[in-house]
Design a protein around this motif. Structure first.
Motif, short mmCIF file in Angstrom:
data_model
loop_
_atom_site.label_atom_id
_atom_site.label_comp_id
_atom_site.label_asym_id
_atom_site.label_seq_id
_atom_site.Cartn_x
_atom_site.Cartn_y
_atom_site.Cartn_z
N GLN A 24 2.51 0.97 7.85
CA GLN A 24 1.08 0.67 7.89
C GLN A 24 0.49 0.68 6.48
OE1 GLN A 24 -1.11 -0.11 10.76
NE2 GLN A 24 -1.94 -0.89 8.85
N VAL A 25 0.87 1.66 5.68
CA VAL A 25 0.39 1.73 4.29
C VAL A 25 0.78 0.45 3.54
CG1 VAL A 25 0.69 2.91 2.08
CG2 VAL A 25 0.31 4.24 4.16
N LEU A 26 2.03 0.03 3.67
CA LEU A 26 2.47 -1.19 3.00
C LEU A 26 1.69 -2.41 3.48
CD1 LEU A 26 6.33 -0.64 2.86
CD2 LEU A 26 4.74 -0.70 0.91
N VAL A 33 -8.18 -5.47 -0.60
CA VAL A 33 -9.60 -5.82 -0.56
C VAL A 33 -10.09 -5.92 0.88
CG1 VAL A 33 -11.29 -7.60 -1.20
CG2 VAL A 33 -9.48 -6.95 -2.81
N ALA A 34 -9.24 -6.37 1.77
CA ALA A 34 -9.62 -6.49 3.18
C ALA A 34 -9.64 -5.15 3.91
CB ALA A 34 -8.65 -7.45 3.89
N HIS A 35 -8.94 -4.15 3.37
CA HIS A 35 -8.77 -2.90 4.10
C HIS A 35 -9.45 -1.68 3.49
CE1 HIS A 35 -6.01 -4.74 6.90
NE2 HIS A 35 -5.42 -5.33 5.88
N PHE A 36 -9.94 -1.81 2.25
CA PHE A 36 -10.53 -0.65 1.58
C PHE A 36 -11.83 -1.04 0.88
CE2 PHE A 36 -6.00 0.15 1.85
CZ PHE A 36 -5.97 1.43 2.36
N ASP A 47 -5.24 -2.04 -10.14
CA ASP A 47 -4.89 -0.63 -10.28
C ASP A 47 -4.27 -0.04 -9.02
OD1 ASP A 47 -6.00 -0.43 -12.93
OD2 ASP A 47 -7.98 -0.46 -11.99
N GLY A 48 -4.62 -0.58 -7.87
CA GLY A 48 -4.17 -0.05 -6.60
C GLY A 48 -5.29 0.71 -5.91
N VAL A 49 -4.95 1.31 -4.81
CA VAL A 49 -5.91 2.02 -3.97
C VAL A 49 -5.78 3.52 -4.25
CG1 VAL A 49 -6.58 2.55 -1.59
CG2 VAL A 49 -5.83 0.23 -2.20
N CYS A 50 -6.90 4.17 -4.38
CA CYS A 50 -6.93 5.61 -4.62
C CYS A 50 -6.28 6.34 -3.45
CB CYS A 50 -8.37 6.08 -4.81
SG CYS A 50 -8.51 7.85 -5.12
N ALA A 51 -5.47 7.33 -3.77
CA ALA A 51 -4.80 8.12 -2.73
C ALA A 51 -5.79 8.71 -1.73
CB ALA A 51 -3.97 9.22 -3.37
N ASP A 52 -6.99 9.06 -2.19
CA ASP A 52 -7.99 9.62 -1.29
C ASP A 52 -8.44 8.59 -0.25
OD1 ASP A 52 -7.88 12.11 -2.43
OD2 ASP A 52 -9.80 11.95 -3.47
N PHE A 53 -8.56 7.33 -0.65
CA PHE A 53 -8.93 6.28 0.30
C PHE A 53 -7.83 6.12 1.36
CE2 PHE A 53 -12.28 3.44 -1.89
CZ PHE A 53 -12.93 4.53 -2.38
N LEU A 54 -6.58 6.18 0.91
CA LEU A 54 -5.46 6.09 1.85
C LEU A 54 -5.45 7.28 2.81
CD1 LEU A 54 -2.92 4.79 -0.74
CD2 LEU A 54 -3.43 3.63 1.42
N ARG A 55 -5.68 8.46 2.27
CA ARG A 55 -5.72 9.67 3.10
C ARG A 55 -6.82 9.55 4.16
NH1 ARG A 55 -9.21 13.38 2.79
NH2 ARG A 55 -9.72 12.97 0.62
N ASP A 56 -8.00 9.12 3.73
CA ASP A 56 -9.12 8.97 4.68
C ASP A 56 -8.78 7.96 5.78
OD1 ASP A 56 -10.59 10.83 3.27
OD2 ASP A 56 -11.82 9.33 2.23
#
Length: 107
Positions: A24-26, A33-36, A47-56
Motif C-alpha cells: 500500500q505504501v508503494l 500528490v494524489a494521496h497526500f 523529496d518524498g513524503v514525510c514519514a509522519d504523513f505516512l504514519r497518519d
C-alpha cells in the motif's frame, strides 16, 4: 538481485513486498500528490513524503510505520532523505524497474 544470483537473490526483496501494508505504501508513493497533502518542508515528488504523513495515513504507531519503511528502504524500493529533522520517503523507480526485470529473468 541479479539473474546470476538466481531465485535466492530475490528473497529479501520479495519478503519486503510480502506485506499488504508495504504494498500500500508503494502504491501511495507512486502518485504522492494524489494521496497526500502538500508539505511545508519538502516537495512530495522531489523529496518524498514525510514519514509522519505516512504514519497518519496508515494509522499505525510510529515504530511500526518506521519498521515498514525501513524494510522497503533496505530492499532498495524507497529512498529516505533527511531534511530539517524529518525523514521523507520516495520510490526508487530505477531500482523497482530493475527488480521487476531481474525477477522476470529468474521466473
Amino acid at each position: 538481485m541479479r539473474t546470476s544470483e538466481g531465485a535466492a537473490g530475490a528473497v529479501p526483496a520479495l519478503k519486503a513486498l510480502a506485506s499488504p501494508i508495504r504494498l500500500q505504501v508503494l502504491a501511495w508513493l507512486k502518485d504522492p500528490v494524489a494521496h497526500f497533502p502538500a508539505q511545508v518542508d519538502g516537495d512530495l515528488v522531489e523529496d518524498g513524503v514525510c514519514a509522519d504523513f505516512l504514519r497518519d495515513k496508515l494509522d499505525l504507531a510510529a515504530s511500526t510505520t518506521s519498521r515498514h519503511l525501513s524494510v522497503l528502504a533496505d530492499a532498495g524500493f524507497l529512498v529516505a532523505t533527511r531534511k530539517k529533522g524529518w525523514t521523507f520517503y520516495r520510490r526508487d523507480e530505477a531500482r523497482i524497474a530493475a527488480f521487476v526485470e531481474d525477477l522476470r529473468g529468474v521466473l
